[in-house]
Every structure is written in structure tokens, then in C-alpha cells.
Design a protein around this motif. Sequence first.
Motif: not given
Length: 264
Positions: A133-150, A173-182
Motif C-alpha cells: 500500500d503506497l497510497s498518498q506516497a511521493r514516489v520518484a524511483a526506478d522500479l524497472t522490472g518490479a512487481s506491484l501485483v494488486g 520508471v516502471l519499465k517492464s514492471a508487473n502492475l496487474e490489478r494495480l
Amino acid sequence: MKRAFGAAALGCLLAAAALAQDMMRDVDLSSADMVSAEMTRAEVEAALAAATVSAPADFTRKRLSGLDLSGLDLSGAVFRAARLNKTKLAGAKLDLAVLDQAWLLEADLTGASLKGANLFASQMRRARLDGADLSQARVAADLTGASLVGASIAGANLSADMRNQSMGLIRTVLKSANLERLNARGADLSRVDLEFASLKGADLTDASLKGALLAGTDLTRVTFVGTDFDSADLASARLSAPVGLDRAKNFDKVKNRDRLIRRE
């Protein structure tokens, strides 16, 4: 001369943008500084127990890589420029924590709570944030290849930092990240790099995709009610069974609309 100078200046700006978030350049990721820990879990817990509201636990620049910190309440703790590579933080509470410039390569944040946390210029390639749960967060990160499913980034600000242009463009950066059901309801994804990410079943209700890069992104069954597409680049993005696209904003202003791959 003026045209030549303009081209040279543009080249410098593009180079600066490419380097702005490249903290990994010339870094030995196998060095002790990047893979070791100078504290134990017990010592981390002691620091948390001694912390107060006015003096939160401060782990600035600490080497904490590989530790198992799962389930700990790290709310408000400061991890600025800390090393947390492959650290286990599953189920941990990091609400309002400061993780600016922290290293979290392949860190496990499954089910963690990072509500209102700060993750500016953080390195989080291949991190696992499924159900986080990153609600209301301030994000400017490199999340290349990260998984945030659900996972949830509802109301979060992932937009590019437009104040520090002398440093180049710092953005998520969310290149090639898994953001399914985000859950990205109301999130600011302006200028975010989502190239080749999977957003299958994601909810982007009232989210902003202004200037976002969506080349090659899988947009199957995404909810777009109130989503702002102004200047978003959809080259080779795959759009299938969208929900509420007729109620999206500025879809007529997207870039490379003719290269969008639409499947019914």
C-alpha cells in the motif's frame, strides 16, 4: 550558429536527463557496501524502541542489505541513502518513512504499508511490492522490472520532479514492471515511464497519464474513467476490453494514436 548551439544544448539536456537517476553508474553492486549489513534485526528493533515522535529512528546511510525486517513497525523512520538490497520487509509498516535515495534492489516489500512515504530517487529495480500500500506516497524511483501485483498507489504522486531541471528529469520508471490489478485511483502518473509494463486489470480512475510513456504497455481490461491522457505516448501499446475509455479525458490528444494496437 544558433541552430548548432540549440542542438548541442538539447543533447546536453538529454544526457543530463538520462544520468539524473542513474545512481547505479560506476557502482559495484557486489561490494560489501551494497550486500552486507552493519546492524542486526535486534539492533534495528532497539533503535525503533528508543525512537520518539520528535526523534524518529534514523538509519541514514546504514548498510542493512539482506536483513530480515519483516513485520516491523518502521513508521516515520529515516532510511535516506540506506542500503536495503534484498532486504526482507514483507508486511512491514513504513508509513511516512523517508526512503529518499535509498537502495532497495530486489527488496521484498510484499504486503508492506508505505502510506505517505517518501521514495525520491530511490533505486528499486526488481523489488517485490505485491499487495503493498503506497497510497498518498511521493514516489520518484526506478522500479524497472518490479512487481506491484494488486498493490495500491491510490492518490500517490509518481510524477516527474519539475523543480530540478538542472539535474535532468527525475521521474518514476516502471519499465517492464508487473502492475496487474494495480489500484491507481487518483494517482499522478504524469511523465512516468511505463514502457512494456503490464497493467492488466488495473484501475486508473481519475489518474493522470499526462506525458506518460506507454510504449508497448499492456492495457488489457484497464479502467479509464476520468483518466487524463493529455500527451501520453501510446506507441505500440495494446488496448483490449477497456473500461470507461469513453469517459477518459484528452484521449484525442495522445501521441502515436495511429500506432496503438487495439483488440476487441
